[in-house]
Write an enzyme that holds these catalytic residues in place. Structure first.
Site, PDB file in Angstrom:
ATOM      1  N   ARG A 118      37.574  80.007  33.193  1.00  0.00           N
ATOM      2  CA  ARG A 118      37.644  80.276  34.625  1.00  0.00           C
ATOM      3  C   ARG A 118      38.445  79.150  35.271  1.00  0.00           C
ATOM      4  O   ARG A 118      37.983  78.008  35.325  1.00  0.00           O
ATOM      5  CB  ARG A 118      36.226  80.350  35.228  1.00  0.00           C
ATOM      6  CG  ARG A 118      36.235  80.470  36.729  1.00  0.00           C
ATOM      7  CD  ARG A 118      34.884  80.192  37.343  1.00  0.00           C
ATOM      8  NE  ARG A 118      34.972  80.055  38.786  1.00  0.00           N
ATOM      9  CZ  ARG A 118      34.380  79.082  39.482  1.00  0.00           C
ATOM     10  NH1 ARG A 118      33.659  78.176  38.849  1.00  0.00           N
ATOM     11  NH2 ARG A 118      34.539  79.014  40.785  1.00  0.00           N
ATOM     12  N   HIS A 143      39.864  77.672  45.307  1.00  0.00           N
ATOM     13  CA  HIS A 143      38.913  76.588  45.048  1.00  0.00           C
ATOM     14  C   HIS A 143      39.270  75.422  45.962  1.00  0.00           C
ATOM     15  O   HIS A 143      39.561  74.312  45.520  1.00  0.00           O
ATOM     16  CB  HIS A 143      38.970  76.163  43.573  1.00  0.00           C
ATOM     17  CG  HIS A 143      37.707  75.515  43.082  1.00  0.00           C
ATOM     18  ND1 HIS A 143      36.937  75.999  42.041  1.00  0.00           N
ATOM     19  CD2 HIS A 143      37.077  74.400  43.512  1.00  0.00           C
ATOM     20  CE1 HIS A 143      35.895  75.201  41.825  1.00  0.00           C
ATOM     21  NE2 HIS A 143      35.951  74.231  42.717  1.00  0.00           N
ATOM     22  N   GLU A 187      32.297  78.808  45.918  1.00  0.00           N
ATOM     23  CA  GLU A 187      31.360  78.095  46.779  1.00  0.00           C
ATOM     24  C   GLU A 187      31.797  78.089  48.253  1.00  0.00           C
ATOM     25  O   GLU A 187      32.070  77.027  48.848  1.00  0.00           O
ATOM     26  CB  GLU A 187      31.185  76.672  46.272  1.00  0.00           C
ATOM     27  CG  GLU A 187      30.718  76.644  44.840  1.00  0.00           C
ATOM     28  CD  GLU A 187      30.236  75.288  44.403  1.00  0.00           C
ATOM     29  OE1 GLU A 187      30.365  74.311  45.145  1.00  0.00           O
ATOM     30  OE2 GLU A 187      29.720  75.207  43.268  1.00  0.00           O
ATOM     31  N   ASN A 214      26.996  79.367  40.540  1.00  0.00           N
ATOM     32  CA  ASN A 214      27.172  77.948  40.182  1.00  0.00           C
ATOM     33  C   ASN A 214      25.821  77.281  40.385  1.00  0.00           C
ATOM     34  O   ASN A 214      25.297  77.285  41.504  1.00  0.00           O
ATOM     35  CB  ASN A 214      28.213  77.281  41.091  1.00  0.00           C
ATOM     36  CG  ASN A 214      29.622  77.791  40.840  1.00  0.00           C
ATOM     37  OD1 ASN A 214      29.837  78.633  39.971  1.00  0.00           O
ATOM     38  ND2 ASN A 214      30.583  77.287  41.595  1.00  0.00           N
ATOM     39  N   TYR A 260      23.338  73.754  39.442  1.00  0.00           N
ATOM     40  CA  TYR A 260      23.325  72.376  38.940  1.00  0.00           C
ATOM     41  C   TYR A 260      21.974  71.696  38.964  1.00  0.00           C
ATOM     42  O   TYR A 260      21.694  70.819  38.159  1.00  0.00           O
ATOM     43  CB  TYR A 260      24.314  71.510  39.743  1.00  0.00           C
ATOM     44  CG  TYR A 260      25.743  71.825  39.389  1.00  0.00           C
ATOM     45  CD1 TYR A 260      26.475  72.754  40.121  1.00  0.00           C
ATOM     46  CD2 TYR A 260      26.344  71.237  38.285  1.00  0.00           C
ATOM     47  CE1 TYR A 260      27.776  73.068  39.778  1.00  0.00           C
ATOM     48  CE2 TYR A 260      27.641  71.539  37.934  1.00  0.00           C
ATOM     49  CZ  TYR A 260      28.356  72.460  38.683  1.00  0.00           C
ATOM     50  OH  TYR A 260      29.638  72.776  38.343  1.00  0.00           O
ATOM     51  N   GLU A 291      29.392  78.220  36.764  1.00  0.00           N
ATOM     52  CA  GLU A 291      29.399  76.762  36.610  1.00  0.00           C
ATOM     53  C   GLU A 291      27.998  76.244  36.289  1.00  0.00           C
ATOM     54  O   GLU A 291      27.039  76.660  36.922  1.00  0.00           O
ATOM     55  CB  GLU A 291      29.864  76.042  37.891  1.00  0.00           C
ATOM     56  CG  GLU A 291      31.326  76.107  38.166  1.00  0.00           C
ATOM     57  CD  GLU A 291      31.707  75.334  39.420  1.00  0.00           C
ATOM     58  OE1 GLU A 291      31.020  74.343  39.759  1.00  0.00           O
ATOM     59  OE2 GLU A 291      32.661  75.747  40.086  1.00  0.00           O
TER      60      GLU A 291
HETATM   61  C1  GCO Z   1      31.370  72.422  42.926  1.00  0.00           C
HETATM   62  C2  GCO Z   1      32.702  72.723  42.487  1.00  0.00           C
HETATM   63  C3  GCO Z   1      33.222  71.874  41.360  1.00  0.00           C
HETATM   64  C4  GCO Z   1      32.520  70.534  41.156  1.00  0.00           C
HETATM   65  C5  GCO Z   1      31.367  70.674  40.203  1.00  0.00           C
HETATM   66  C6  GCO Z   1      30.653  69.344  40.004  1.00  0.00           C
HETATM   67  O1  GCO Z   1      30.450  73.112  42.495  1.00  0.00           O
HETATM   68  O2  GCO Z   1      31.248  71.531  43.745  1.00  0.00           O
HETATM   69  O3  GCO Z   1      32.835  74.092  42.131  1.00  0.00           O
HETATM   70  O4  GCO Z   1      34.524  71.690  41.832  1.00  0.00           O
HETATM   71  O5  GCO Z   1      33.419  69.602  40.635  1.00  0.00           O
HETATM   72  O6  GCO Z   1      30.441  71.558  40.724  1.00  0.00           O
HETATM   73  O7  GCO Z   1      30.214  68.862  41.232  1.00  0.00           O
END
Ligand code: GCO
Length: 460
Positions: A94, A138, A183, A309, A311, A368
């Protein structure tokens, strides 16, 4: 560079073979990256400036005054990077297209040399057996369009649709998987309300116009892509982390619900045809964010799949009962990555289950997931990034739980293949499974790359 078995995770259930057995052979294992973070070559072959080129030059905007001028020089080294991805074994990549490479002024005829780079990249990926997943935006808006009002101007819907049609027209004969935005909340809020991302504005009404225009541009561009690409699959990447009350109090519970409505549902509800969420409207209005802004219901999202995405866990603590008088971030004493993000694999499972329950998307793709930890290059040249392996294994296990519970999950993309430009943090955070020595541009697969290879091989 194969690593010895020393790079394993704590528990047998997290071993590559055990994890792989929990996914269908059809499951897609990939990487994600973005143009401004990896390409460099910001003035090559007619590329125009983006708002990130401008923002990165503002004193204090980026750690250590860094920029994406060179980044990982992926623009020139993409063949090596595609070969690295093929050797690791992924079947999807991607990446995002740099709008100012394609249209230096943001509108008008395509800059052919700029578009030709993506031709070459797509052809190299396909030759390596890697499916390209093309993300159109992006965050690197052409500066010329920002000068005309940017995403706060409804004209951006036409600008973006023209750009999408140019790219789809050129790559659509070889690319079926498309995404419109990455995002949209981060672009709108961090870039236009918090001022910590490009274009560096601090204006909530503008931020909500930017949010609204992204939703409208998504629907318009999806229509344009479908008219040009018969087998197009269209998605959008929404970042949804696990929002929880920082403490088990009514005040924090109310704050967490309000934040989730004002940020996550703010995009998800309209994308799934429900219009803006009432609670989100209430808190944005109460905070004065809608001053002078008349929002009508955006068109539904036209999605073949939802990109997620994910995290971290995002605890919300209310300083008062006033909307947006909140602290959002990791709690002391919790397991955190180098981004000061709370590690919460179960949060990924729970977010997937919640998205499935609340919106019932036809398909969900994890677009992500990854972790920044300080990497050390050993004297033998190895990078034993055990913490990153453990983070990834635990999140893959959580994804497997969601899959087993009926979530229509079809793919997982690690952020990211290479260490790269981490926005306002510059190059101080490394997310890659492949280490980049920015002084020499030397790539070194880390132990996590070896782990991912073993997972993918076992899943076949
Ligand atoms: C985000 C973006 C990425 C970041 C990654 C780590 O989620 O902020 O898509 O560009 O670099 O997530 O923070």
């Amino acid at each position: 560079m194969a690593y010895d078995r020393a790079v394993t995770t704590a528990e047998p259930r997290l071993e590559p073979g055990a994890l792989a057995a929990r996914f269908p052979e059809s499951f897609v294992w990939g990487f994600a990256a973005s143009a401004y973070q990896v390409e460099g070559a910001v003035a090559a072959d007619g590329r125009g400036p983006s708002i990130w080129d401008t923002f990165a030059r503002q004193p204090g905007a980026i750690a250590d005054g860094q920029t994406g001028d060179t980044a990982c020089d992926h623009y020139h080294r993409f063949l090596e990077d595609v070969a690295l991805m093929a050797r690791i074994g992924v079947t999807a990549y991607r990446f995002s297209v740099s709008w100012p490479r394609v249209q230096p002024e943001g509108v008008g005829p395509a800059n052919q040399p700029g578009l030709a780079f993506y031709d070459r990249l797509v052809d190299a990926l396909l030759a390596a057996g890697i499916e390209p997943l093309v993300n159109l935006f992006h965050w690197d808006l052409p500066q010329a369009l920002q000068d005309r009002g940017g995403f706060a101007d409804p004209a951006v819907v036409g600008w973006f649709t023209e750009y999408a049609a140019l790219v789809a027209g050129r790559l659509g004969d070889r690319v079926a998987d498309w995404m419109t935005f990455n995002e949209p909340a981060v672009f709108a809020f961090l870039g236009h309300a918090d001022g910590i991302h490009a274009p560096g504005l601090r204006d909530w009404p503008v931020a909500l116009r930017v949010a609204d225009n992204q939703l409208r541009a998504h629907a318009a561009a999806a229509g344009a892509i479908r008219s040009l690409v018969n087998d197009a699959r269209i998605g959008i990447a929404i970042d949804v982390n696990q929002v929880v009350p920082a403490t088990d109090t009514d005040r924090d519970r109310r704050a967490a619900a309000a934040w989730s409505a004002a940020r996550d549902a703010w995009f998800l509800d309209p994308l799934f045809g429900r219009g803006y969420p009432q609670l989100g409207m209430e808190v944005h209005r109460a905070a004065g964010h809608l001053a002078g802004v008349e929002l009508t219901e955006p068109p539904p999202g036209d999605l073949d799949y939802l990109g997620l995405n994910y995290y971290r866990r995002d605890p919300v603590s209310a300083r008062s009962d006033r909307p947006f008088d909140w602290t959002i971030g990791a709690r002391p004493g919790t397991e955190q990555t180098q981004m000061d993000w709370e590690v919460a694999p179960d949060g990924l499972r729970d977010v997937l289950l919640a998205l499935h329950r609340e919106y019932a998307p036809r398909e969900i793709v994890i677009t992500e997931n990854g972790a920044a930890y300080p990497d050390r290059v050993d004297p033998d040249g190895h990078i034993q990034d055990h913490r990153r392996v453990d983070y990834l294994a635990r999140h893959v296990a959580a994804a497997a739980e969601a899959l087993a519970a009926g979530v229509p999950l079809t793919g997982y993309h690690v952020w990211s293949v290479l260490d790269n430009f981490e926005w306002s943090l510059g190059y101080s955070r490394r997310f890659g499974l492949v280490h980049v020595d920015y002084a020499t541009q030397r790539r070194t697969p880390k132990a996590s790359a070896d782990w991912y290879t073993r997972l993918i091989a076992a899943a076949r």
